[in-house]
Enzyme design. Structure first.
Site, short mmCIF file in Angstrom:
data_model
loop_
_atom_site.label_atom_id
_atom_site.label_comp_id
_atom_site.label_asym_id
_atom_site.label_seq_id
_atom_site.Cartn_x
_atom_site.Cartn_y
_atom_site.Cartn_z
NE ARG A 189 -3.73 -0.90 10.52
CZ ARG A 189 -2.68 -0.24 9.74
NH1 ARG A 189 -2.54 0.87 9.14
NH2 ARG A 189 -1.38 -1.04 9.69
CE LYS B 124 -2.14 -0.72 3.88
NZ LYS B 124 -1.52 -1.87 4.51
P1 AMP Z 1 1.51 0.79 9.08
O1 AMP Z 1 2.50 1.49 8.70
O2 AMP Z 1 0.24 1.22 8.29
O3 AMP Z 1 1.58 -0.71 9.01
O4 AMP Z 1 1.15 1.00 10.62
C1 AMP Z 1 1.98 0.64 11.67
C2 AMP Z 1 1.31 0.52 12.83
O5 AMP Z 1 0.79 1.80 13.26
C3 AMP Z 1 0.08 -0.38 12.91
O6 AMP Z 1 0.47 -1.80 13.39
C4 AMP Z 1 -0.75 0.04 14.13
O7 AMP Z 1 -0.02 -0.21 15.36
C5 AMP Z 1 -0.78 1.74 14.02
N1 AMP Z 1 -1.69 2.30 12.95
C6 AMP Z 1 -1.43 2.78 11.82
N2 AMP Z 1 -2.69 3.30 11.12
C7 AMP Z 1 -3.48 2.85 12.15
C8 AMP Z 1 -4.99 2.89 12.26
N3 AMP Z 1 -5.67 3.52 11.30
N4 AMP Z 1 -5.83 2.62 13.27
C9 AMP Z 1 -5.21 1.87 14.10
N5 AMP Z 1 -3.72 1.74 14.50
C10 AMP Z 1 -2.85 2.23 13.19
#
Ligand code: AMP
Length: 226
Positions: free
Chosen positions: A90, A15
């Protein structure tokens, strides 16, 4: 089409990479909730301290916090004509909150791109993923290694040390995948009801080929570059 795009998919589906490419091409801001949270961690803000252990375990930060940081970002003037949302929403409450933010401004989403990749490929990708902390460029030790050992080769970062995100370790990746299947996957049905979902096969390591598929979805919807 203004360009209000959500990119949905499991962690590691690509993504971030695709969102960055599309944002650049169309001139839309790329809004990654994960990047926003990581910068809170790095800057050791009050929010950063609150979410540190949650993120390390691969769990989701509380909905209210995710909604608040994204709503604040969407209120900035550069989002007036569109954006690409990566990592948000999410969960169902987050999707409903996004609908409320949009409705308040008399806006709607244009499309939800679902990047589909199976779990085992994701585990292989993420455990080899290394990121440049300066420019965000993503490498994979197996499929797309840096020219020099663990160093970013993109100017101006040349030589900056790459990092292995703590939440990219295999055990945590499996935990993040289970959170995805349980909490985020129901959003596919949610958005399918409004006919917004376009599925893109994200399997394989040819990032240009995946980008072409994403582009053709956007072109079919009439997206125009700014
Ligand atoms: P990502 O880089 O999108 O994989 O996000 C890394 C981490 O940030 C995730 O594993 C969550 O702990 C937190 N995170 C990011 N976006 C969200 C969201 N929309 N809702 C809740 N936690 C989030």
């Amino acid at each position: 089409m203004a360009g209000r795009v959500v990119i949905l998919g499991a962690p590691g589906a690509g993504k971030g990479t695709q969102a960055r490419r599309i944002a650049k091409k169309y001139g839309w801001p790329h809004i990654s909730s994960g990047d926003i949270f990581r910068s809170h961690l790095e800057e050791r803000t009050a929010i950063g301290q609150k979410i540190e252990s949650i993120m390390r375990k691969g769990e989701l930060v509380p909905d209210e916090l995710a909604i608040e940081i994204v709503a604040q970002r969407l209120a900035k003037p550069d989002c007036a004509e569109g954006y690409i949302l990566d990592g948000f929403p999410r969960s169902l409450p987050q999707a409903q909150a996004l609908d409320r933010v949009l409705a308040e401004r008399d806006e709607e989403l244009d499309v939800v791109i679902l990047l589909e990749v199976d779990d085992e490929e994701i585990v292989a990708r993420l455990s080899g993923r290394r990121t440049c902390p300066n420019c965000g460029k993503i490498y994979n030790l197996k499929f797309n290694p840096p020219k020099h050992d663990m160093q970013c080769d993109k100017p101006p970062c040349d030589g900056a040390g790459l990092v292995h995100r703590e939440d990219d370790r295999e055990e945590t990746v499996r935990q993040r995948l289970s959170v995805y299947h349980r909490t985020t996957e129901p959003l596919i049905q949610y958005y399918e009801r409004s006919g917004l979902v376009r599925r893109v096969d994200g399997v394989g390591h040819d990032l240009d080929a995946v980008e072409r598929k994403v582009q053709s979805v956007l072109a079919a919807l009439g997206a125009v570059q700014r």
